[in-house]
Design an enzyme around this catalytic site. Sequence first.
Site, PDB file in Angstrom:
ATOM      1  N   ASP A  33      19.785  -4.402   3.844  1.00 38.41           N
ATOM      2  CA  ASP A  33      19.603  -3.821   5.169  1.00 38.41           C
ATOM      3  C   ASP A  33      18.146  -3.385   5.303  1.00 38.41           C
ATOM      4  OD1 ASP A  33      19.574  -2.325   7.446  1.00 38.41           O
ATOM      5  OD2 ASP A  33      21.217  -0.988   6.861  1.00 38.41           O
ATOM      6  N   TYR A 124      16.396  -2.192  23.048  1.00 33.01           N
ATOM      7  CA  TYR A 124      15.784  -3.416  22.511  1.00 33.01           C
ATOM      8  C   TYR A 124      14.345  -3.557  23.011  1.00 33.01           C
ATOM      9  CZ  TYR A 124      15.497  -8.519  21.692  1.00 33.01           C
ATOM     10  OH  TYR A 124      15.135  -9.776  21.294  1.00 33.01           O
ATOM     11  N   LYS A 128      10.994  -3.606  20.833  1.00 29.50           N
ATOM     12  CA  LYS A 128      10.125  -4.798  20.835  1.00 29.50           C
ATOM     13  C   LYS A 128       8.704  -4.442  21.267  1.00 29.50           C
ATOM     14  CE  LYS A 128      12.846  -8.047  19.383  1.00 29.50           C
ATOM     15  NZ  LYS A 128      12.756  -8.391  17.943  1.00 29.50           N
TER      16      LYS A 128
HETATM   17  N1  LIG Z   1      16.810 -16.224  20.342  1.00 30.23           N
HETATM   18  C1  LIG Z   1      15.978 -15.854  21.291  1.00 30.23           C
HETATM   19  O1  LIG Z   1      15.850 -16.515  22.351  1.00 30.23           O
HETATM   20  C2  LIG Z   1      15.121 -14.619  21.106  1.00 30.23           C
HETATM   21  C3  LIG Z   1      14.368 -14.172  22.211  1.00 30.23           C
HETATM   22  C4  LIG Z   1      13.522 -13.089  22.034  1.00 30.23           C
HETATM   23  C5  LIG Z   1      13.435 -12.469  20.784  1.00 30.23           C
HETATM   24  N2  LIG Z   1      14.200 -12.915  19.744  1.00 30.23           N
HETATM   25  C6  LIG Z   1      14.056 -12.232  18.448  1.00 30.23           C
HETATM   26  O2  LIG Z   1      13.974 -13.174  17.401  1.00 30.23           O
HETATM   27  C7  LIG Z   1      14.543 -12.614  16.210  1.00 30.23           C
HETATM   28  C8  LIG Z   1      15.585 -13.569  15.664  1.00 30.23           C
HETATM   29  O3  LIG Z   1      16.653 -13.646  16.593  1.00 30.23           O
HETATM   30  P1  LIG Z   1      17.754 -14.760  16.570  1.00 30.23           P
HETATM   31  O4  LIG Z   1      17.888 -15.257  17.960  1.00 30.23           O
HETATM   32  O5  LIG Z   1      17.471 -15.708  15.452  1.00 30.23           O
HETATM   33  O6  LIG Z   1      19.034 -13.854  16.273  1.00 30.23           O
HETATM   34  P2  LIG Z   1      20.191 -13.993  15.176  1.00 30.23           P
HETATM   35  O7  LIG Z   1      21.211 -12.971  15.556  1.00 30.23           O
HETATM   36  O8  LIG Z   1      20.602 -15.409  15.066  1.00 30.23           O
HETATM   37  O9  LIG Z   1      19.442 -13.560  13.856  1.00 30.23           O
HETATM   38  C9  LIG Z   1      19.119 -12.215  13.570  1.00 30.23           C
HETATM   39  C10 LIG Z   1      19.477 -11.963  12.120  1.00 30.23           C
HETATM   40  O10 LIG Z   1      19.133 -10.592  11.767  1.00 30.23           O
HETATM   41  C11 LIG Z   1      20.114 -10.166  10.820  1.00 30.23           C
HETATM   42  N3  LIG Z   1      20.154  -8.700  10.744  1.00 30.23           N
HETATM   43  C12 LIG Z   1      20.647  -7.841  11.684  1.00 30.23           C
HETATM   44  N4  LIG Z   1      20.519  -6.564  11.247  1.00 30.23           N
HETATM   45  C13 LIG Z   1      19.920  -6.629  10.014  1.00 30.23           C
HETATM   46  C14 LIG Z   1      19.511  -5.631   9.058  1.00 30.23           C
HETATM   47  N5  LIG Z   1      19.659  -4.324   9.295  1.00 30.23           N
HETATM   48  N6  LIG Z   1      18.952  -6.067   7.904  1.00 30.23           N
HETATM   49  C15 LIG Z   1      18.772  -7.378   7.648  1.00 30.23           C
HETATM   50  N7  LIG Z   1      19.124  -8.354   8.513  1.00 30.23           N
HETATM   51  C16 LIG Z   1      19.692  -7.980   9.685  1.00 30.23           C
HETATM   52  C17 LIG Z   1      21.411 -10.765  11.362  1.00 30.23           C
HETATM   53  O11 LIG Z   1      22.384 -10.805  10.351  1.00 30.23           O
HETATM   54  C18 LIG Z   1      20.946 -12.151  11.801  1.00 30.23           C
HETATM   55  O12 LIG Z   1      21.057 -13.081  10.741  1.00 30.23           O
HETATM   56  C19 LIG Z   1      15.114 -11.246  16.607  1.00 30.23           C
HETATM   57  O13 LIG Z   1      14.173 -10.248  16.277  1.00 30.23           O
HETATM   58  C20 LIG Z   1      15.249 -11.357  18.113  1.00 30.23           C
HETATM   59  O14 LIG Z   1      15.212 -10.102  18.740  1.00 30.23           O
HETATM   60  C21 LIG Z   1      15.040 -13.972  19.881  1.00 30.23           C
END
Ligand SMILES: NC(=O)c1ccc[n+]([C@@H]2O[C@H](COP(=O)([O-])OP(=O)(O)OC[C@H]3O[C@@H](n4cnc5c(N)ncnc54)[C@H](O)[C@@H]3O)[C@@H](O)[C@H]2O)c1
Length: 270
Positions: A33, A124, A128
């Site tokens: 975590d 969020y 961010k």
């Molecule tokens: N997908 C998008 O379009 C998008 C857009 C803007 C920002 N983001 C950012 O990109 C990043 C990746 O997002 P994603 O879309 O791949 O999401 P996702 O949910 O597929 O991946 C996020 C991962 O973080 C892990 N996680 C959550 N809490 C945790 C903790 N306390 N310790 C360790 N791991 C933890 C989850 O298990 C998951 O595997 C995030 O920071 C998200 O906010 C994504």
Amino acid sequence: MSIEGGEPTSEVAASVVKEIEAAGGTAVAVADDISTMAGGARVVETALGAYGRIDGVVCVAGILRERMLFNMSEEEWDPVVATHLKGTFTVFRAASAVMRKQGTGTLIGFTSGNHQGSVAQANYSAAKGGIISLVRSAALGLHKYGVTANAVAPVARTRMSANVPMELKEIGEPEDVAALVVYLLSDRARAEKITGQVYTIAGPKIAVWAQPRELRAGYAEGGAWTPERIADFLPGTVGTDPMPMLAMLEEMARAAAAGDRPNTGRGSGS
Ligand SMILES: NC(=O)c1ccc[n+]([C@@H]2O[C@H](COP(=O)([O-])OP(=O)(O)OC[C@H]3O[C@@H](n4cnc5c(N)ncnc54)[C@H](O)[C@@H]3O)[C@@H](O)[C@H]2O)c1
């Protein structure tokens, strides 16, 4: 970890390790975590133990707890800020100490277009925005040690974005985001001295965000302001900088009133 955060498990990470190994690389996974100092440190220690040095860290962990601000509970606010903002800090903190000694390294944080503000994700959005300031602080504070820091604001189809109830015109795949991250970690990006930057990648689009700066300034005659003098002076001189997100909201409201499906022209994603 599961998409909601909570109990650490390494199934997804372990399958990524297998993919990397199948492609001829080496990898180790840590189920931990990162919102705890010990968790962030263990990620860095595991990499250090396996490879003896750390050239880059990428803080990508994230969760969503969506709620309107006036209904948001402490239980919805705290874990989001802890995962995104503190989670980036815990890993940056441990990694930057190693990189400072090495005299080289690259830190990458994950932000979002929603750092501009968000209707139902104040937690969020605030986290961010905080990550961008953290990245810029790291870029400034570690510059003299040869360490760079940048942020990525992705828009990609993932487990997280699958839950976003909006149609995004500009969206890509995680592979697009990986290409940008690998570039930012590369010697070529370091040779270009890229630091303190925020990049969006959304499918074929790549964009750099502006640095925050004062837009317009004015000065009080005689040097002292009163509320009345500001009221007389501000609107016609310093004025405002209209929020693009507010214009988008108004456009969506118009479209909804006209019976169209909400559609965001600019891909800010979650
Ligand atoms: N997908 C998008 O379009 C998008 C857009 C803007 C920002 N983001 C950012 O990109 C990043 C990746 O997002 P994603 O879309 O791949 O999401 P996702 O949910 O597929 O991946 C996020 C991962 O973080 C892990 N996680 C959550 N809490 C945790 C903790 N306390 N310790 C360790 N791991 C933890 C989850 O298990 C998951 O595997 C995030 O920071 C998200 O906010 C994504």
